[in-house]
Scaffold this active site. Sequence first.
Site, PDB file in Angstrom:
ATOM      1  N   HIS A  75      -3.461  -0.324  -4.714  1.00  0.00           N
ATOM      2  CA  HIS A  75      -4.354  -0.579  -3.437  1.00  0.00           C
ATOM      3  C   HIS A  75      -5.720  -1.235  -3.699  1.00  0.00           C
ATOM      4  CE1 HIS A  75      -1.603   1.869  -0.996  1.00  0.00           C
ATOM      5  NE2 HIS A  75      -1.338   2.423  -1.859  1.00  0.00           N
ATOM      6  N   ASN A 130       0.986   4.774   4.358  1.00  0.00           N
ATOM      7  CA  ASN A 130       1.481   3.215   4.059  1.00  0.00           C
ATOM      8  C   ASN A 130       1.876   2.723   5.543  1.00  0.00           C
ATOM      9  OD1 ASN A 130       0.772   2.962   1.215  1.00  0.00           O
ATOM     10  ND2 ASN A 130       2.760   4.251   0.789  1.00  0.00           N
TER      11      ASN A 130
END
Length: 726
Positions: A99, A172
């Site tokens: 990320h 997510n």
Amino acid sequence: MPVAPDPSLPPGQPERRHRPTTSAASRPAADKNAKTRQLDGVTTSPHDQILTTDQGVRVDSTDDSLLAGERGPTLLEDFHLREKIMRFDHERIPERVVHARGAGAHGHFQLYEPLPHLTRAAFLCDTAVRTPVFVRFSTVVGSRGSADTVRDVRGFAVKFYTSEGNYDLVGNNMPVFFIQDGIKFPDLVHALKPQPNNEIPQAQSAHDSFWDFVSLTPETAHMVMWVMSDRAIPRSFRMMEGFGVHTFRLVTQEGKAHLVKFHWKPLLGVHSLAWEEAQQIAGKDPDFHRRDLWEAIANGAFPEYELGIQVVDEADALTHGFDLLDATKLVPEELVPVQRIGKLTLDRNPTNFFAEVEQVAFCVGNVVPGIDFTNDPLLQARLFSYLDTQITRLGGPNFAELPINRPVAPVHNNQHDGFARQTINAGVANYLPNSLGNGSPRPAKPSEGGYHHFRERVDGRVVRARSATFTDHFSQARMFLASLSPVERAHLSDALCFEIGKVDRLAVRERVVRDLLSMIDGDLAATVARAVGITVVAPNATEHESARGPASSPALSMANTVLDSIATRRIAVLVAPGVITRSIAQVKAGLEKDGAVVEFVSLHQGPITGDDGEDLDALRSLLNTPSVIYDAVVVADGDESVTILAQNPDAHRFVQEAFRHHKAIAALGRGQALLSAVGIQESAAHPGVVTAGNPDLLLRGFRAAVAKHRHWERITDKPLTSARPA
């Protein structure tokens, strides 16, 4: 209203026609929430200030070092030079392991109906409370310098600054994950990341190590279907769903618990890019998603998402044909409907990217009273990992004191000292129990808001084993595939052919097809096998397995998303000298009235003289603007304008790309000639292509065409693998 010139732009640079972001400091006090007011206290501006060192000493020059003579050596006593270089050398921090590439925004969450029957969490029990939030969106695999539109999972992490402390919902844009147990997470990420010998490839999964891991780990099957689908190339952060992935608990004041799955539903619907388009954008505008989010908020088109929950009784954790503790499974909405309980609105861009987006620290273990964990083995590992990783990335244990991470709830404890401590702690007793400090800070009773863990009965032998309820790896992969529209399924097939086709090792390609795809769908496996040079495919084993759960879930198909709005859609209008300004101005006004963002694109930027002597302002030129950054295209009317455009190769390419990417295309009056010049002869034969002689008729059909997002049924010169005519 006239737009004042932007002093930050160099002379001659065209101004963007959007309202600049309102800074936190300039907002009226009534508009500021608790977090904004807190950040105001640490926000500084250099405007009209005098340059100083970090120690507050005013500096008379910052262009030349202190020398012994004009051509002499630099002197070590130049404290300004030493401080300036030292600070520059240390202004970067380690990027996130995953990320790393992200964008963020501030906003607030508003509850629709109180939920005391489900949870004691204060922000979920009072509709009068507007909870401040900070949201970070991200890609997973690539480094900070990678592109936005790569095929990848997207992070959707929300930090709620509640009155009871920070709550982080770290999820997510896909409801499931690759693995079931967190002990495999390092292996998964190592396989996903660039290969260690050459650091190749960056920000993509089309390489041997990922597919080697997948082919040997059948629990990845469901997630592989999601990552190969169009969900992995979202149109924007504003048009993708978010999921908490894991099963959590909501706990009432009385201690009764329910299992819960969290969802974020975008009000603009769930939409994707075309795969070829995503690849082009990665080269032409690698900041596409970041820019889209920033400009939407700056323009006042605030992204909105509804928070949804699926609530399941503890006793029903195993009754749907799968285990709710298995992170590779989802709960079909047809079995357990999603209750929409509140709305998240993002309405303020960060003031400083590093201080807010880079330094924000999300931790899955940040919960408030009324929200608790389950025994999901992937979740349990994340509870350790997220806290642990911040210590290295942010330089020590005091990362919660950074302004973006600081809760609005009071903080009192005996956790003192450490690197970069920012709180000055008074008193002589930093331990409990104590009498020197009057027993402070004292623990809180549950009636005072003290966190009270759910009293789950836990017993069993210590084993390294996987629950038998976690052994079905293919039923939901088949369900997901069966839930897709024919076009979505074709896109998924094409993606698999592309990705597996880039795997060098024949044995890995064979294993993916034989041990993974053939267990999901025989036709899909055969299609991929032909494309990647595999001649033998094992028989499809699915017919020999008992099905678990529903065969399909229509809620999983993006074909069933919101298709009735053109709000925030970016539309290019192609114009050239001699354009009929009146009619195209009417089209532009009609589209903008419905919330679209409309820009004139021409051979050059600046004024374009129309047939009546009036000028249109071309914000962009065909030379530096690709069609892939727009959602739709309009060709303006005017003999001279269309003749010029029809002779321009860039105009041809612009329209052809939009057509190939299944976007809405409109031609007003003589604009049809440009469509004919690029081979689009009969608009009636091409879904999503609208032509009309007057603005009103054009707007009527074009609005509907743009709202549909894409016209996948259109036959292009690059037909889909599974959609070719028989």
